[in-house]
Scaffold this motif. Structure first.
Motif, PDB file in Angstrom:
ATOM      1  N   ARG A 181       0.846  -1.193   0.000  1.00  0.00           N
ATOM      2  CA  ARG A 181       0.000   0.000   0.000  1.00  0.00           C
ATOM      3  C   ARG A 181       0.883   1.245   0.000  1.00  0.00           C
ATOM      4  N   ARG A 182       0.347   2.273  -0.537  1.00  0.00           N
ATOM      5  CA  ARG A 182       1.017   3.580  -0.550  1.00  0.00           C
ATOM      6  C   ARG A 182       1.450   3.944   0.871  1.00  0.00           C
ATOM      7  N   GLY A 183       2.690   4.414   0.988  1.00  0.00           N
ATOM      8  CA  GLY A 183       3.185   4.853   2.298  1.00  0.00           C
ATOM      9  C   GLY A 183       4.175   3.899   2.952  1.00  0.00           C
ATOM     10  N   TRP A 184       4.209   2.661   2.513  1.00  0.00           N
ATOM     11  CA  TRP A 184       5.115   1.676   3.134  1.00  0.00           C
ATOM     12  C   TRP A 184       6.567   2.091   2.884  1.00  0.00           C
ATOM     13  N   TRP A 185       7.400   2.025   3.951  1.00  0.00           N
ATOM     14  CA  TRP A 185       8.823   2.301   3.802  1.00  0.00           C
ATOM     15  C   TRP A 185       9.488   1.058   3.210  1.00  0.00           C
ATOM     16  N   LEU A 186       9.827   1.118   1.952  1.00  0.00           N
ATOM     17  CA  LEU A 186      10.518   0.002   1.317  1.00  0.00           C
ATOM     18  C   LEU A 186      11.954  -0.087   1.830  1.00  0.00           C
ATOM     19  N   ALA A 187      12.535   1.071   2.090  1.00  0.00           N
ATOM     20  CA  ALA A 187      13.876   1.117   2.695  1.00  0.00           C
ATOM     21  C   ALA A 187      13.862   2.276   3.690  1.00  0.00           C
ATOM     22  N   ARG A 188      14.641   2.101   4.783  1.00  0.00           N
ATOM     23  CA  ARG A 188      14.613   3.140   5.801  1.00  0.00           C
ATOM     24  C   ARG A 188      16.001   3.338   6.387  1.00  0.00           C
ATOM     25  N   GLY A 189      16.420   4.594   6.459  1.00  0.00           N
ATOM     26  CA  GLY A 189      17.740   4.894   7.004  1.00  0.00           C
ATOM     27  C   GLY A 189      17.668   5.220   8.480  1.00  0.00           C
ATOM     28  N   LEU A 190      18.829   5.339   9.069  1.00  0.00           N
ATOM     29  CA  LEU A 190      18.914   5.716  10.473  1.00  0.00           C
ATOM     30  C   LEU A 190      18.621   7.211  10.611  1.00  0.00           C
ATOM     31  N   ALA A 191      18.138   7.597  11.768  1.00  0.00           N
ATOM     32  CA  ALA A 191      17.915   9.019  12.038  1.00  0.00           C
ATOM     33  C   ALA A 191      19.253   9.684  12.337  1.00  0.00           C
ATOM     34  N   ARG A 192      19.482  10.817  11.685  1.00  0.00           N
ATOM     35  CA  ARG A 192      20.708  11.559  11.937  1.00  0.00           C
ATOM     36  C   ARG A 192      20.390  12.924  12.498  1.00  0.00           C
ATOM     37  N   ARG A 193      21.209  13.367  13.454  1.00  0.00           N
ATOM     38  CA  ARG A 193      21.086  14.738  13.943  1.00  0.00           C
ATOM     39  C   ARG A 193      21.766  15.654  12.934  1.00  0.00           C
ATOM     40  N   THR A 194      21.258  16.852  12.812  1.00  0.00           N
ATOM     41  CA  THR A 194      21.889  17.801  11.885  1.00  0.00           C
ATOM     42  C   THR A 194      23.046  18.549  12.520  1.00  0.00           C
ATOM     43  N   ARG A 195      23.189  18.406  13.813  1.00  0.00           N
ATOM     44  CA  ARG A 195      24.291  19.117  14.461  1.00  0.00           C
ATOM     45  C   ARG A 195      25.317  18.108  14.937  1.00  0.00           C
ATOM     46  N   THR A 196      26.588  18.507  14.971  1.00  0.00           N
ATOM     47  CA  THR A 196      27.621  17.641  15.540  1.00  0.00           C
ATOM     48  C   THR A 196      27.442  17.616  17.049  1.00  0.00           C
ATOM     49  N   LEU A 197      28.143  16.696  17.671  1.00  0.00           N
ATOM     50  CA  LEU A 197      28.076  16.595  19.133  1.00  0.00           C
ATOM     51  C   LEU A 197      28.530  17.908  19.769  1.00  0.00           C
ATOM     52  N   GLY A 198      29.589  18.471  19.223  1.00  0.00           N
ATOM     53  CA  GLY A 198      30.092  19.742  19.750  1.00  0.00           C
ATOM     54  C   GLY A 198      29.065  20.859  19.614  1.00  0.00           C
ATOM     55  N   GLN A 199      28.409  20.903  18.448  1.00  0.00           N
ATOM     56  CA  GLN A 199      27.411  21.938  18.240  1.00  0.00           C
ATOM     57  C   GLN A 199      26.232  21.755  19.170  1.00  0.00           C
ATOM     58  N   SER A 200      25.881  20.509  19.453  1.00  0.00           N
ATOM     59  CA  SER A 200      24.769  20.243  20.367  1.00  0.00           C
ATOM     60  C   SER A 200      25.084  20.732  21.765  1.00  0.00           C
ATOM     61  N   LEU A 201      26.355  20.652  22.141  1.00  0.00           N
ATOM     62  CA  LEU A 201      26.734  20.961  23.517  1.00  0.00           C
ATOM     63  C   LEU A 201      26.873  22.441  23.795  1.00  0.00           C
ATOM     64  N   LEU A 202      27.227  23.232  22.779  1.00  0.00           N
ATOM     65  CA  LEU A 202      27.643  24.616  23.028  1.00  0.00           C
ATOM     66  C   LEU A 202      26.704  25.636  22.408  1.00  0.00           C
ATOM     67  N   LYS A 203      26.461  26.706  23.135  1.00  0.00           N
ATOM     68  CA  LYS A 203      25.727  27.843  22.589  1.00  0.00           C
ATOM     69  C   LYS A 203      26.563  29.078  22.871  1.00  0.00           C
ATOM     70  N   PHE A 204      26.852  29.817  21.812  1.00  0.00           N
ATOM     71  CA  PHE A 204      27.766  30.960  21.923  1.00  0.00           C
ATOM     72  C   PHE A 204      26.989  32.262  22.084  1.00  0.00           C
ATOM     73  N   HIS A 205      27.539  33.146  22.953  1.00  0.00           N
ATOM     74  CA  HIS A 205      26.958  34.479  23.167  1.00  0.00           C
ATOM     75  C   HIS A 205      28.089  35.501  23.221  1.00  0.00           C
ATOM     76  N   GLU A 206      27.751  36.721  22.854  1.00  0.00           N
ATOM     77  CA  GLU A 206      28.696  37.817  23.030  1.00  0.00           C
ATOM     78  C   GLU A 206      28.473  38.387  24.433  1.00  0.00           C
ATOM     79  N   ASP A 207      29.536  38.627  25.152  1.00  0.00           N
ATOM     80  CA  ASP A 207      29.441  39.251  26.470  1.00  0.00           C
ATOM     81  C   ASP A 207      30.301  40.507  26.482  1.00  0.00           C
ATOM     82  N   ARG A 208      29.638  41.654  26.406  1.00  0.00           N
ATOM     83  CA  ARG A 208      30.392  42.910  26.303  1.00  0.00           C
ATOM     84  C   ARG A 208      31.069  43.297  27.603  1.00  0.00           C
TER      85      ARG A 208
END
Lengths: 318, 258
Positions: B125-152
């Motif tokens: 039926r329409r919609g069946w996943w014939l093939a399926r990949g793993l879920a990937r995050r779009t950010r690296t581990l480093g990017q996930s961990l850090l948030k940068f701000h300017e501190d004047r």
């Protein structure tokens, strides 16, 4: 909202919240360490509570100071649609008010900002300073208290943090459920999304009625989307759930969170091997309705739940 | 619609439906878009469905925090998916696959499927996943961990790092002085910040029971590389740990010795 304001506040928001709350999961209350933490936390709580009691100017100043904002820095929050909300309107917005706020904020608030507790806290600073939350002198009723009870400083502080954007102890669900203004935005946003994805089966108004009907059911609905392992994030899946719930609401006068949970499980099973963006609507309907147990269609009694209910405190999260 | 009744080709091959076929997508993600290169090997029956248009490549985008979810489809094996930065916060997951774009018949060749399948022809039926990949995050581990701000308020050239306790996920706020703020995307600055964050990792959660998923992932990678974790206070070296996860990259190619 001005990005630099958000940026400054975001950097300190988490530490500020954490410094105001005694985490009973981390420390035993009567241990030396627990006592030491309470001795640090209690004066900070009292400072916050006094600021609330002293009125809008004092509270605005307190919050700006603790979030690293200048005293006259423009925040640029989206405006409330009424000159002043009553306590009841604020604590439990009727569906008409939610729709009013949702329409006014739709193009002003992004998904990203709406999911951030610090954004809603900044909005509150703006609204408080402009005296949009009741008349001066009763901010405590809005932000600290419930009814006529006089809880301790820990409870008042937690009430404040929940209502103004969400408390870290409740995780991702808090911004969707504890902050009523954020909740209004999310319900309006999702009701529009569901109507668009339903193929004409559900109107926006009906979807909103379903989402507004029962707070535990609303929390279950959102929580099942927040967890990425449960594949009911797709708008078509949400539409299928709401379509079924609308029928139950009409025929039984209420809905229950177990019904939402069962439908979510049914759709998650379908979503394991099927793209919910592609399957026929009949398959979505079958998955939602087929997963329901017959004894879960009895109507719920009452649609209002207490604010401090433990259903989705982090300790009890399923 | 039974979810167990049809073969599915999984990227991680955790199901044994297909004897030799492989689905090997490659995802290259940036802050607002990703290129998904879908790749099938030794799956002639699936390839013929692609050719006749009854199957399509599909990539699901999912951001749990903002309740954002969308599935994009294409007939091209190189698929570009985009999203508005204002629609996501935190992790965005990219899940590639091959989907039945209409009701179809999957006709497999002899030996394509495992012997557990008695048939070689299936109504899908329409919609069946014939093939399926793993879920990937779009950010690296480093990017996930850090948030940068300017501190004047920080003196020139300085950086400060604090754990973020407003979120159940592990994260650190990195504050940079005004003069170095323009370089916050510079890899050396990011690696330096990661070193600082890993030095404070143990402060960020109460106990191993509370260890967030990101910390668990870091631990797993360090243990796999034979590098001491923060449990071993004598041997733990945050610089080594951080550069094992996000290495410095030389900005100048080394001179040849010839």
């Amino acid at each position: 909202m001005i990005e630099s304001v958000l940026d400054k506040a975001e950097a300190v928001f988490g530490a500020w919240q954490r410094g105001l709350v005694f985490e009973s999961k981390r420390y035993r209350k009567h241990s030396d360490k627990g006592q030491a933490v309470q001795e640090k936390v209690r004066p900070r709580q009292n400072e916050l509570i006094c600021a609330v009691r002293d009125g809008p100017a004092a509270l605005g100043q307190y919050l700006r100071q603790h979030l690293g904002l200048d005293c006259d820095e423009d925040i640029g929050a989206p405006a409330l649609t009424r000159p002043a909300l009553t306590v009841n309107e604020y604590l439990d917005p009727p569906i008409e008010l939610e729709a009013e706020l949702g329409r006014a904020w739709m193009d002003k608030v992004s998904l990203r900002r709406a999911s951030q507790p610090v954004f809603w806290l900044l909005c509150h600073i703006d609204w408080i300073e402009r005296k949009r939350l009741g008349a001066a002198g009763d901010l405590g009723q809005f932000l600290l208290l419930k009814g006529t009870s006089e809880p301790d400083s820990e409870t008042k502080t937690r009430n404040f943090l929940r209502r103004t954007g969400g408390i870290f102890l409740r995780g991702k669900i808090s911004v969707f459920s504890d902050c009523t203004m954020a909740r209004a935005w999310w319900r309006f946003h999702l009701s529009r999304q569901i109507a668009a994805a339903s193929g004409g089966r559900v109107s926006r108004e009906t979807a909103h009625r379903v989402l507004h009907a029962n707070r535990p059911a609303w929390e279950t609905f959102v929580l099942d989307s927040l967890r990425r392992i449960v594949a009911v994030s797709h708008p078509r899946a949400r539409a299928a759930i709401v379509h079924q719930l609308a029928r139950i609401l009409e025929s039984h006068g209420g809905i229950k969170k177990q019904q939402v949970r069962h439908m979510g499980i049914g759709l998650a099973r379908l979503g394991l091997r099927n793209s919910l963006g592609h399957v026929d609507r009949s398959a979505l309907t079958d998955a939602a309705s087929g997963a329901m147990q017959s004894d879960d269609t009895r109507p719920t009694s009452g649609t209002r739940s207490t604010e401090n209910h433990d259903d989705y405190d982090e300790t009890n999260r399923v | 619609m039974s979810h167990a009744s049809l073969p599915i080709l999984l990227e991680d091959r955790s199901r044994f439906d297909w004897m030799r076929a492989k689905y090997e997508p490659v995802v290259r993600a940036g802050p607002t878009s990703a290129i998904v290169t879908h790749c099938l090997r030794a799956a002639p029956s699936l390839e013929s469905l692609l050719k006749d248009g009854s199957a399509k490549w599909a990539t699901e985008l999912r951001c749990p925090k903002t309740l954002f979810c969308r599935v994009d489809e294409t007939s091209e094996s190189d698929q570009r998916v985009e999203w508005a930065p204002e629609d996501v916060d935190g992790d965005l997951f990219v899940i590639p696959g091959l989907v039945a774009a209409s009701d179809l018949t999957l006709q497999t060749d002899v030996g394509e499927l495992s012997p557990v399948w008695p048939n070689d022809s299936f109504s899908v039926r329409r919609g069946w996943w014939l093939a399926r990949g793993l879920a990937r995050r779009t950010r690296t581990l480093g990017q996930s961990l850090l948030k940068f701000h300017e501190d004047r308020k920080l003196p020139n050239g300085q950086m400060r790092i604090q754990p973020d306790s407003s979120t159940e996920n592990l994260r650190f706020h990195v504050q940079l002085a005004r003069d170095i703020w323009p370089e916050h995307t510079n890899r050396h600055v990011q690696v330096a910040a990661l070193i600082g964050a890993l030095a404070r990792l143990k402060d960020a959660f109460a106990s191993e029971e509370d260890e967030p998923a990101v910390a668990h992932e870091i631990r797993r990678r360090l243990e796999a590389a034979g590098i001491p974790t923060w449990d071993d206070t004598d041997a733990y070296d945050p610089a080594r740990a951080a550069t094992a996860i996000e290495p410095f990259r030389p900005s100048v190619k080394p001179e040849s010795n010839g």
